[in-house]
Design an enzyme around this catalytic site. Sequence first.
Site, short mmCIF file in Angstrom:
data_model
loop_
_atom_site.label_atom_id
_atom_site.label_comp_id
_atom_site.label_asym_id
_atom_site.label_seq_id
_atom_site.Cartn_x
_atom_site.Cartn_y
_atom_site.Cartn_z
N HIS A 290 -33.11 5.92 -50.01
CA HIS A 290 -33.94 4.72 -49.93
C HIS A 290 -35.35 5.10 -49.51
O HIS A 290 -35.61 6.22 -49.06
CB HIS A 290 -33.34 3.70 -48.95
CG HIS A 290 -32.91 4.26 -47.63
ND1 HIS A 290 -33.75 4.94 -46.77
CD2 HIS A 290 -31.69 4.24 -47.02
CE1 HIS A 290 -33.07 5.29 -45.69
NE2 HIS A 290 -31.82 4.91 -45.82
P1 TYD Z 1 -28.08 3.29 -44.20
O1 TYD Z 1 -29.52 2.89 -44.22
O2 TYD Z 1 -27.35 3.31 -45.50
O3 TYD Z 1 -27.93 4.67 -43.46
P2 TYD Z 1 -28.55 6.11 -43.88
O4 TYD Z 1 -30.00 5.91 -44.13
O5 TYD Z 1 -28.26 6.95 -42.69
O6 TYD Z 1 -27.81 6.58 -45.07
O7 TYD Z 1 -27.34 2.31 -43.17
C1 TYD Z 1 -25.94 2.19 -43.10
C2 TYD Z 1 -25.64 0.84 -42.49
O8 TYD Z 1 -26.12 0.77 -41.14
C3 TYD Z 1 -26.26 -0.31 -43.24
O9 TYD Z 1 -25.34 -1.39 -43.30
C4 TYD Z 1 -27.43 -0.73 -42.38
C5 TYD Z 1 -27.00 -0.33 -40.99
N1 TYD Z 1 -28.13 0.09 -40.14
C6 TYD Z 1 -28.57 -0.75 -39.12
O10 TYD Z 1 -28.01 -1.85 -38.90
N2 TYD Z 1 -29.62 -0.35 -38.35
C7 TYD Z 1 -30.26 0.84 -38.55
O11 TYD Z 1 -31.23 1.18 -37.83
C8 TYD Z 1 -29.79 1.70 -39.62
C9 TYD Z 1 -30.47 3.02 -39.88
C10 TYD Z 1 -28.73 1.28 -40.37
#
Ligand code: TYD
Length: 135
Positions: A53
């Site tokens: 992302h």
């Molecule tokens: P995601 O952004 O996919 O994690 P990464 O970037 O590590 O791959 O996030 C996974 C899940 O966690 C998603 O449902 C959103 C939640 N999340 C939060 O609630 N707060 C946060 O600060 C982060 C990074 C994720």
Amino acid sequence: MRKIDDCKIFGLTQIGDERGNLIVIEGKSQIPFEIKRLFYIFGTDSNATRGEHANINSEFIMICVSGSCKVRLFDGYAESIMCLKSPDCALYIPKMIWKEMFDFSKNCVLLVLSNMPYDAKEYIRDKNEYINRNR
Ligand code: TYD
């Protein structure tokens, strides 16, 4: 200058002594923003890719406080792969950079600091949308 050139790995100052190592990040010391959020990623399958992302407003500092992983960065034009393998190394990622974390070692704990609280609305999770918005 390409936006990818603003993604930088830099060394963190250690203030350890004969008892061991200590690194302090406080306020804007050592990093270019005030910390509003931190999260850490651990127990990640070595075949897994995380991230995938870009963020409209969030900047990040990534530090592998244990183990190692790689971060693929893309600015819509150029790609760069950074290897994080030491707790005294920090990677700065400005906003609007596409990022993918991969190649996690078994003991990897990836600490992530951000200038923004979590807001799902500022995440771009579709790579084509990111490329189109960025051009
Ligand atoms: P995601 O952004 O996919 O994690 P990464 O970037 O590590 O791959 O996030 C996974 C899940 O966690 C998603 O449902 C959103 C939640 N999340 C939060 O609630 N707060 C946060 O600060 C982060 C990074 C994720």
